[in-house]
Motif scaffolding. Structure first.
Motif, PDB file in Angstrom:
ATOM      1  N   ARG A   1      80.685 -16.110  69.468  1.00 57.60           N
ATOM      2  CA  ARG A   1      81.217 -17.356  68.930  1.00 57.60           C
ATOM      3  C   ARG A   1      80.839 -18.541  69.799  1.00 57.60           C
ATOM      4  O   ARG A   1      80.676 -18.406  71.000  1.00 57.60           O
TER       5      ARG A   1
ATOM      6  N   PHE B   1      79.268 -16.698  64.906  1.00 61.91           N
ATOM      7  CA  PHE B   1      77.967 -16.822  64.258  1.00 61.91           C
ATOM      8  C   PHE B   1      77.232 -15.489  64.183  1.00 61.91           C
ATOM      9  O   PHE B   1      76.309 -15.333  63.385  1.00 61.91           O
TER      10      PHE B   1
ATOM     11  N   LYS C   1      76.239 -15.792  60.280  1.00 63.69           N
ATOM     12  CA  LYS C   1      76.954 -16.802  59.489  1.00 63.69           C
ATOM     13  C   LYS C   1      76.107 -18.055  59.423  1.00 63.69           C
ATOM     14  O   LYS C   1      75.805 -18.664  60.435  1.00 63.69           O
TER      15      LYS C   1
ATOM     16  N   CYS D   1      80.970 -13.108  57.685  1.00 63.95           N
ATOM     17  CA  CYS D   1      79.554 -13.438  57.810  1.00 63.95           C
ATOM     18  C   CYS D   1      79.031 -13.745  56.411  1.00 63.95           C
ATOM     19  O   CYS D   1      79.596 -13.313  55.418  1.00 63.95           O
TER      20      CYS D   1
ATOM     21  N   ALA E   1      71.536 -19.391  63.337  1.00 66.19           N
ATOM     22  CA  ALA E   1      72.980 -19.216  63.165  1.00 66.19           C
ATOM     23  C   ALA E   1      73.736 -19.842  64.338  1.00 66.19           C
ATOM     24  O   ALA E   1      74.774 -20.495  64.143  1.00 66.19           O
ATOM     25  N   TYR E   2      73.222 -19.692  65.542  1.00 69.24           N
ATOM     26  CA  TYR E   2      73.834 -20.290  66.734  1.00 69.24           C
ATOM     27  C   TYR E   2      73.820 -21.815  66.626  1.00 69.24           C
ATOM     28  O   TYR E   2      74.836 -22.474  66.852  1.00 69.24           O
TER      29      TYR E   2
ATOM     30  N   ALA F   1      76.398 -23.093  64.274  1.00 65.79           N
ATOM     31  CA  ALA F   1      77.783 -22.851  64.697  1.00 65.79           C
ATOM     32  C   ALA F   1      78.252 -23.831  65.758  1.00 65.79           C
ATOM     33  O   ALA F   1      79.456 -23.941  65.999  1.00 65.79           O
TER      34      ALA F   1
END
Length: 176
Positions: free
Chosen positions: A107, A112, A128, A148, A171-172, A175
């Motif tokens: 996270r 993520f 995610k 997700c 994704a990172y 997020a």
């Protein structure tokens, strides 16, 4: 996490424990909700504080032990997990790693990545995204539901390739 607690939250673990001792809650989720919603603590630190307060993280349940237990009988998958985790951790110091009984969550402001050894021969990597189409390897979220938006099934460390690492980076970024 304990080393960063004072800097990130403004209180030591003992101070957090004293504060929680004054609350009427009995369930882990009630403490978590209080810390997150009422006091603005991030999910990772709220979970850490709650576990320590409730003494639910006995020595046999350290983060490392939780991960080791996930891969008992699934040892051939551990190399995939190690490869993924090494890449994810290098992306930023703001990433919280949160092992659970059956999966490991990564996270920043939100989760993520979720890595779960789903069978003896397969890891499910949940990602995610805000708005990304599903295609080929990048499947619907499957068993992850709303945690997700996408899933990639991995059975070999060679599948941790440039394409997959690109999705993890994306994704990172989303997020943060």
């Amino acid at each position: 996490m304990e080393q960063n607690l004072l800097e990130k939250t403004g209180k030591t673990l003992d101070e957090w424990k004293a504060l929680l001792a004054q609350q009427p809650f009995t369930k882990h989720g009630e403490y978590m909700s209080y810390l997150k919603k009422e006091l603005g603590i991030t999910h990772g630190f709220a979970n850490f504080i709650t576990l320590k307060f409730r003494e639910a993280d006995a020595a046999s349940s350290t983060n490392e032990d939780l991960i080791v237990n996930q891969y008992k009988g699934k040892e051939s998958l551990k190399e995939i997990f190690d490869s993924l985790q090494a890449h994810i951790i290098k992306m930023g110091s703001d990433i919280e790693v949160s092992p659970k009984k059956s999966a490991v969550s990564f996270r920043v402001k939100r989760q993520f990545i979720l890595i779960q050894p789903s069978t003896k021969k397969r890891i499910d990597l949940g990602l995610k995204f805000n708005d990304k189409p599903h295609a080929d390897r990048l499947e619907t979220s499957g068993p992850f539901g709303t945690m997700c938006t996408h899933r990639v099934q991995l059975t070999d460390v060679n599948q941790v390739d440039t394409e997959l690492l690109g999705w993890i980076n994306e994704a990172y970024s989303e997020a943060k």
